[in-house]
Design an enzyme around this catalytic site. Sequence first.
Site: not given
Ligand code: PAF
Length: 290
Positions: A36, A43, A67, A155-156, A192
């Site tokens: 995002m 990243h 989301q 992390k996620d 972020s």
């Molecule tokens: O982790 C993220 O930045 C977002 O959830 C993703 C995977 C790009 C989906 O919008």
Amino acid sequence: MEQCPVVQIISDIESIQTKCWAWRAQGATVALVPTMGYFHAGHISLMSWARDHTDKVVVSLFVNPTQFGPGEDLEAYPRDPERDAAMAREAGVDALFAPDTGAMYAPESSTWVGVEGLDQRLCGRSRPGHFRGVATVVAKLFNLTAPHLAVFGRKDWQQLVIVRRMARDLNFPTQVVGRPTVREHDGLAVSSRNVYLDPHHRAQAPNLYRGLQLAASLVEEGLRRSDEIRARVRDFYGRTIPDGEEDYLELVHPGRLEPMEELEGEAVLAVAYRLGKARLIDNIRISLDD
Ligand code: PAF
């Protein structure tokens, strides 16, 4: 001085699809790094890994509205597309796919991807609909870029598990790769959303990971019961993150995300904490097999 290659910035659905399919037809392997934007070291590490493992790297940059729940930070989400483009170029990315919302979601879009069960656990409880939005946009990105590999941060953890399940259940020919969390010098997971932390809260934030490390050392000392481990971590958080508020702290099965009462084999201790304007998440993998 060595010149960085030019990154192509593509905002159009047909163009990204044509490009990725042309790469495939030429026999090139393609990696997708979905983001995002507002790039940070996490990243960049995903992009570098992708660069080292495939011929072509596509990074998507799309702040996905589906989301975000009502009252969440969709409008405030940090953005800096010019800096992102420069960083993607430095990282050797071939194409930056940056569509606008109207391009990604056709008028009257009404098709959703839901990963039932997994989406109700952990973050799913306090962010209803969040993972439906994530799974839907990631499925769309997979269709648009046809990647051999898609690279996500650990992390996620829940997001990674959900995307893996979605890719398997819907037979996407894409291998979903999870890469280690990148941390600041003091252990805070880069994100972020860390820009939301004021200096006072920023000073408390690294204790989130220290609490998870404490749990890992308690397991090494022989503790096995989830309630005992979590009580000790909560006590630590109470002392070291006095301004924070727990959303959850759970010991779960790494693949099914079901809570575990007693540690067996492998588990993930996952935490979400509200601290000032930020909601921080982190996790640690704990294994009895190591
Ligand atoms: O982790 C993220 O930045 C977002 O959830 C993703 C995977 C790009 C989906 O919008």
